[in-house]
Design a protein around this motif. Structure first.
Motif, PDB file in Angstrom:
ATOM      1  N   CYS A 177       0.822  -1.219   0.000  1.00 37.55           N
ATOM      2  CA  CYS A 177       0.000   0.000   0.000  1.00 37.55           C
ATOM      3  C   CYS A 177       0.857   1.270   0.000  1.00 37.55           C
ATOM      4  N   GLY A 178       2.179   1.093   0.064  1.00 37.16           N
ATOM      5  CA  GLY A 178       3.076   2.235   0.002  1.00 37.16           C
ATOM      6  C   GLY A 178       3.539   2.762   1.341  1.00 37.16           C
ATOM      7  N   PHE A 179       3.275   2.012   2.420  1.00 37.22           N
ATOM      8  CA  PHE A 179       3.690   2.450   3.752  1.00 37.22           C
ATOM      9  C   PHE A 179       4.965   1.711   4.162  1.00 37.22           C
ATOM     10  N   ASP A 180       5.705   2.296   5.110  1.00 40.00           N
ATOM     11  CA  ASP A 180       7.033   1.732   5.361  1.00 40.00           C
ATOM     12  C   ASP A 180       7.379   1.519   6.830  1.00 40.00           C
ATOM     13  N   ILE A 181       6.955   2.398   7.738  1.00 33.47           N
ATOM     14  CA  ILE A 181       7.481   2.379   9.105  1.00 33.47           C
ATOM     15  C   ILE A 181       6.513   1.673  10.049  1.00 33.47           C
ATOM     16  N   ALA A 182       7.060   0.809  10.899  1.00 33.33           N
ATOM     17  CA  ALA A 182       6.221   0.044  11.827  1.00 33.33           C
ATOM     18  C   ALA A 182       7.036  -0.383  13.036  1.00 33.33           C
ATOM     19  N   GLN A 183       6.303  -0.789  14.060  1.00 32.87           N
ATOM     20  CA  GLN A 183       6.920  -1.453  15.203  1.00 32.87           C
ATOM     21  C   GLN A 183       5.994  -2.577  15.629  1.00 32.87           C
ATOM     22  N   GLY A 184       6.563  -3.588  16.232  1.00 38.67           N
ATOM     23  CA  GLY A 184       5.758  -4.733  16.641  1.00 38.67           C
ATOM     24  C   GLY A 184       6.630  -5.957  16.802  1.00 38.67           C
ATOM     25  N   TRP A 185       6.034  -7.015  17.298  1.00 38.13           N
ATOM     26  CA  TRP A 185       6.799  -8.214  17.638  1.00 38.13           C
ATOM     27  C   TRP A 185       7.337  -8.953  16.423  1.00 38.13           C
ATOM     28  N   LEU A 186       6.843  -8.654  15.223  1.00 38.33           N
ATOM     29  CA  LEU A 186       7.444  -9.241  14.027  1.00 38.33           C
ATOM     30  C   LEU A 186       8.912  -8.836  13.935  1.00 38.33           C
ATOM     31  N   PHE A 187       9.210  -7.620  14.355  1.00 34.28           N
ATOM     32  CA  PHE A 187      10.569  -7.090  14.250  1.00 34.28           C
ATOM     33  C   PHE A 187      11.331  -7.257  15.563  1.00 34.28           C
TER      34      PHE A 187
END
Length: 386
Positions: free
Chosen positions: A360-370
């Motif tokens: 969808c064109g978004f890039d920044i995230a935080q969460g337990w996947l990382f």
């Protein structure tokens, strides 16, 4: 007590406030079932009501609330003046009066943290909870002095490059056995008691020390976002204290971001916006946290001094539920993009969620996947001193 009573004094004057108190007193004086009644202070009243059973007493309490509400409805168009009542039933002769009053007050205070309630009946859990809360409050200062309150950092990632681009500062309280109290076990308690201010600034200063250390050692410096409670955000001295500490550690302000929860805008919006403007004028960034579950609107985002919108985990969870949920979050975030705000997704836990957001064109995230929130020394070993 009377909900929103201070609003009358502040906006209509003390004469209007006195008139409201007289209205309430007139209702009590007209009721034969009110054996004793007194105003303790401000808008706080203490009543002793008789009844043939508990339902009869509850009917009397509801009558008082409804009668008062209708009286104020005739005077004020925007009528939010309801009555919050805590009830303790005295079932046996000889009960200690002070104990009964204290129990009724505990029930009343419980309403303040559950604003959908107007009446609350005492149960023993309230006293147990207060004992636990007193213990937490009493131990806080010593926990800070003994460094039992620790700074944890949860990394923020670029989902495309899988590189760390920032971190969120979080508090963890270490128990004597090495385990940790999680935030839900103490943050709300400190918030209600007014001690959250001290904790917020402790975590802020610990974050400044991290950035100072990374700069000193010529290492990669990533911005740290720090959560500040509503009590800080509406304090006129808040921004000056923030600036003084940043100057103390000679920090480039671009490395600090302030996270403000969406629900914090429910009260004192003007004071909040003033502080946010001041922070941004001095080079700090301001993030709105938990977006989508509280009070914000697109017009609010357009007109507010906010740099980043953190989309709440509840929307990210919906990605794997249905096409409807996926389309909703896509369209919502495209609208946020029109306000020129950066977007961070919270609680990304699966590759499917990350893939969808990237497409969808978004890039920044935080969460337990990382990565989850980890101790500072572990964060530095994994992401800074490499």
């Amino acid at each position: 007590d009377i909900n929103n009573f201070s609003f009358v004094n502040d906006n209509y004057g003390y004469d209007a406030g006195d008139s409201m108190l007289n209205d309430f007193s007139s209702i009590l004086n007209s009721m034969k079932k009110v054996i004793k009644g007194s105003r303790i202070n401000s808008d706080l009243f203490l009543l002793m009501i008789s009844g043939k059973d508990k339902n009869d007493i509850m009917s009397s309490v509801n009558y008082i609330s409804e009668k008062f509400y209708n009286m104020q409805k005739q005077k004020y168009r925007s009528n939010n003046f309801t009555v919050a009542s805590g009830i303790y039933y005295i079932c046996e002769k000889g009960e200690d009066v002070a104990y009964a009053i204290d129990n009724a007050d505990l029930a009343r205070k419980n309403i303040k943290s559950h604003k959908e309630l107007n009446v609350c009946i005492y149960n023993e859990d309230f006293r147990i909870r207060r004992t636990r809360e007193k213990s937490i409050i009493t131990k806080l200062q010593n926990a800070i002095n003994e460094r039992q309150i620790e700074l944890f950092l949860q990394p923020k990632f670029s989902m495309n490059s899988r590189k760390v681009i920032g971190a969120e500062a979080l508090a963890r309280w270490r128990n004597p056995d090495g385990t940790y109290k999680l935030p839900f076990e103490f943050i709300d308690v400190l918030e209600r008691a007014g001690y959250i201010v001290e904790l917020d600034f402790y975590i802020y200063e610990e974050s400044l020390k991290c950035i100072k250390r990374w700069q000193r050692d010529n290492k990669k410096v990533v911005p740290i976002s720090v959560n500040f409670s509503r009590k800080n955000n509406i304090n006129p001295e808040f921004t000056q204290k923030v600036l003084n500490l940043a100057e103390k550690y000679s920090i480039d302000n671009k490395y600090i971001e302030f996270e403000i929860t969406e629900s914090a805008f429910a009260e004192n919006t003007l004071a909040m916006l003033s502080n946010m403007n001041t922070l941004r004028q001095h080079g700090f960034k301001v993030d709105i946290d938990d977006f989508g579950i509280g009070y914000s609107s697109l017009s609010f985002l357009l007109n507010s001094p906010i740099d980043t919108v953190k989309v709440d985990k509840v929307f990210v969870d919906g990605i794997e539920k249905s096409n409807y949920h996926r389309e909703f979050i896509k369209q919502m975030c495209m609208l946020i993009n029109t306000t020129k705000k950066e977007i961070i997704f919270e609680g990304v836990e699966t590759e499917n969620q990350a893939d969808f957001l990237c497409k969808c064109g978004f890039d920044i995230a935080q969460g337990w996947l990382f990565d989850k929130a980890i101790r500072v020394d572990d964060f530095e070993k994994k992401y800074i001193y490499i």
